[in-house]
Each structure stands twice: as C-alpha cells, then as structure tokens.
Design an enzyme around this catalytic site. Structure first.
Site, PDB file in Angstrom:
ATOM      1  CD  GLU A  37     -10.374   4.057  -2.974  1.00  0.00           C
ATOM      2  OE1 GLU A  37     -10.091   3.198  -2.051  1.00  0.00           O
ATOM      3  OE2 GLU A  37      -9.835   4.410  -3.890  1.00  0.00           O
ATOM      4  N   GLY A  46      -6.589  -0.051   4.236  1.00  0.00           N
ATOM      5  CA  GLY A  46      -7.756   0.090   4.922  1.00  0.00           C
ATOM      6  C   GLY A  46      -7.737  -0.523   6.417  1.00  0.00           C
ATOM      7  CG  ASN A  54      -3.817  -0.182  -0.430  1.00  0.00           C
ATOM      8  OD1 ASN A  54      -3.552   0.867   0.178  1.00  0.00           O
ATOM      9  ND2 ASN A  54      -4.881  -0.498  -0.695  1.00  0.00           N
ATOM     10  CE1 TYR A  58     -13.111  -1.212   2.845  1.00  0.00           C
ATOM     11  CE2 TYR A  58     -13.676  -0.774  -0.046  1.00  0.00           C
ATOM     12  CZ  TYR A  58     -12.610  -0.599   1.219  1.00  0.00           C
ATOM     13  OH  TYR A  58     -11.221  -0.400   0.896  1.00  0.00           O
ATOM     14  CG  ASP A  84      -4.525  -7.034  -2.503  1.00  0.00           C
ATOM     15  OD1 ASP A  84      -4.271  -7.275  -1.487  1.00  0.00           O
ATOM     16  OD2 ASP A  84      -5.156  -6.043  -3.098  1.00  0.00           O
ATOM     17  CD  GLU A  91      -5.030  -4.087  -6.790  1.00  0.00           C
ATOM     18  OE1 GLU A  91      -5.641  -3.271  -5.948  1.00  0.00           O
ATOM     19  OE2 GLU A  91      -5.688  -4.342  -7.815  1.00  0.00           O
ATOM     20  CB  SER A 120     -11.725   0.563  -2.434  1.00  0.00           C
ATOM     21  OG  SER A 120     -11.163   1.130  -1.334  1.00  0.00           O
ATOM     22  NE  ARG A 133      -4.387  -5.228   1.003  1.00  0.00           N
ATOM     23  CZ  ARG A 133      -5.554  -4.681   0.895  1.00  0.00           C
ATOM     24  NH1 ARG A 133      -5.907  -3.825   1.658  1.00  0.00           N
ATOM     25  NH2 ARG A 133      -5.709  -4.314  -0.504  1.00  0.00           N
TER      26      ARG A 133
END
Length: 317
Positions: free
Chosen positions: A9, A275, A271, A215, A256, A269, A145, A254
C-alpha cells in the site's frame, strides 16, 4: 509525517501523507515529510521530531513495528501503541475481542495456508461452504485496503479467492457475507474521550468495497451522513467507539461495519491508520461534521504530544 514504506500500500500511503501534510500546514503546523528507509533512525536520533503522524498503511505501517521503533527512540506519535496495533491489524483477533464485549460480527473461519494445503483444498472448501453457506467474503487475515479481498457467490470461485488472499499473507479469513449497507465510522480522541464522527455509507459499483473501489475515483458512491434511521446511526457510533476502546486504540481509528436490513449492526474490521487520500472516508466524515481536516489533525498531534509528556513525567517520578 511518515508515509511510503515498502508494503503493498505504499502508493496509497504516499497520497495519504501528502494530503495530511498539506492540511496540517494550512492549519499553521510545520511539517516535514519522511519516507521509511535506512536514514530514518539516524535522522530522528540526531533531531527528534516533536511528534510523528504515521500515515503508513499495510504491513509494518499498521502492525505496530514502526511504532515500536518510535517508542524505542522516545518519539511521540499519533495513534495506537504497538500492542494495540498488532491486535487490531489481525482481523480474527480483533473480531474475537470485539465479540467479547457483545458486538456482533459475521461468523467466520480462519485458515492458514499450510492447513488448507495439507488437509486437501477441495475437502476444506466443501466443509467451509457447508458451515457458512454462500456468499462468502475471503480476505487476508492481516492487511489493509481490501487487497486480496473477494466476494464469492459460487463455490467454484472459492479456490481462486483463497489463492488471492494467500498472495497477501499466510492466513485467510473467510466470513459469511452479510447483505446490507456497508458503513465506515471514524473515531477521534483529542484528549477529551473518544467520539464518533458522522457515519459514511458506502456503495461500490462492484458490490464489494475492494482495492479498486477504494482508490478509483467514481467507482464508489459515498453518502454522509449515511441515509439510515437515527437509532441505527447511534448504534453504529456506539459500536465504533466500543471497538476503539476494547482494542486499546488512541487518537484516531476507523471501524468498518455492515448494517443489515433489520437495522442490526455488525463489526467487520478496524483501521488504526485510515487513509487520507481524495477518495478516503475520514476526510469526508470530518467535512460532514463541519470540522477542518488540518485543525482535527493538529488537535490529535497536541493530544499525542501531551500524552507522551504525561507518561514521561510519571516515569521520571
């Protein structure tokens, strides 16, 4: 600002780092951007930074390794410590801990590549489908990602999905697919306690929020605040904060989640270094909250610096 590194990444990390650095500069913060290479330790030893903002994604960036080194150098940084990063980065471990405090998470199976191969791939896959049914989501147990992540609707596609997951790590997580609205909930803690930012709803063109959907501009539709009932939004916020706390995270995370048709919320999950690219979710949520991205980052830098000062004072005492 630490960005880049050698993970899969790297490009995303560099984009995140640039945007975060620009936002901090706009807020009046002096920022130097650094890659992770053989000169980093010497530079930090010769001239320790006041605080580091790790924008490193994927292996070594989110698994706690770099933060372990920063701790060795006594350099303050924004975000979770090494142990918490290791826990959060390992999706099955994070799911287990979150489930332990009563949060729902999709039923899953964790398979190392060696077990998958030695017991016979076909037999193992048949047992997985018999247990979890279809569709399934297959992903690496550690990684970010959504690299190596595949939605499997047909059992015949499961072998290729496993191969894709094993390409990014030795252990695969196979989850029962939960139909519903995928959402992301950033959590901030600038020293006043963790609080959830507006919930972002995600609708990817391909049906799954994979690397391309994350992305590639225009391939995913984001709505913030998510078009969900107020009580469901409140539950999403509660789950994200609870996950942040039980996993021992700091400053920024963050989560999800998936919201099923009946309004129930399940954890997917978390993070620890979300990003900050032009298609990333935290900046969207910050803007929806009426906040300035640079001011938010600056507040997290102040919180991290103050935390390390307090820790140093306790150690000295």
């Amino acid at each position: 600002m630490l960005a880049g590194g050698l993970s899969h990444e790297r490009d995303v990390s560099l984009r995140s780092g640039r945007r975060a650095a620009e936002a901090l500069r706009a807020a009046g913060v002096e920022v130097a951007e650094r890659d992770v290479d053989g000169t980093l330790l010497a530079a930090f030893t010769a001239e320790p930074p006041a605080c580091v903002v790790p924008m490193l994604h994927g292996e070594s960036g989110e698994d706690g390794a770099i933060r372990e080194v920063l701790d060795l150098l006594g350099v303050p940084y924004v975000g979770a410590g090494p142990a918490a990063c290791r826990t959060a980065f390992d999706k099955p471990v994070a799911k287990t801990l979150v489930a332990g405090v009563g949060i729902s998470t999709p039923e899953s199976v964790v398979l190392p590549h060696e077990t998958f191969r030695e017991l016979g791939a076909q037999d193992v896959m048949a047992a997985v489908v018999a247990r979890l049914g279809l569709p399934l989501v297959v992903k690496p147990a550690r990684g970010g990602s959504a690299l190596g992540c595949t939605l499997v609707s047909d059992e015949a596609d499961l072998p290729d999905a496993m191969v894709d997951a094993f390409a990014y790590g030795p252990v695969a997580l196979i989850e029962r697919f939960v139909a519903g609205t995928e959402v992301a909930v950033p959590v901030l803690d600038d020293g006043t306690g963790p609080r959830a930012l507006p919930v972002v709803a995600i609708r990817a063109d391909g049906g799954i929020y994979d690397y391309t959907a994350r992305y590639t501009a225009g391939s995913t539709e984001f709505t913030v605040p998510a078009p969900l009932p107020a009580d469901v939004l409140a539950e999403c916020a509660r789950v994200a904060v609870a996950a942040h706390e039980v996993l021992g995270l700091r400053e920024l995370s963050r989560s999800d989640l998936i919201v099923a048709a009946d309004g129930s919320v399940a954890f997917l999950e978390v993070n620890v270094a979300p990003g900050f690219t032009e298609t990333s979710l935290v900046p969207l949520s910050v803007e929806a909250a009426g906040l300035d991205l640079g001011d938010v980052l600056a507040s997290l830098v102040r919180a991290a610096s103050a935390r390390d000062v307090r820790a140093g004072s306790r150690a000295a005492g």
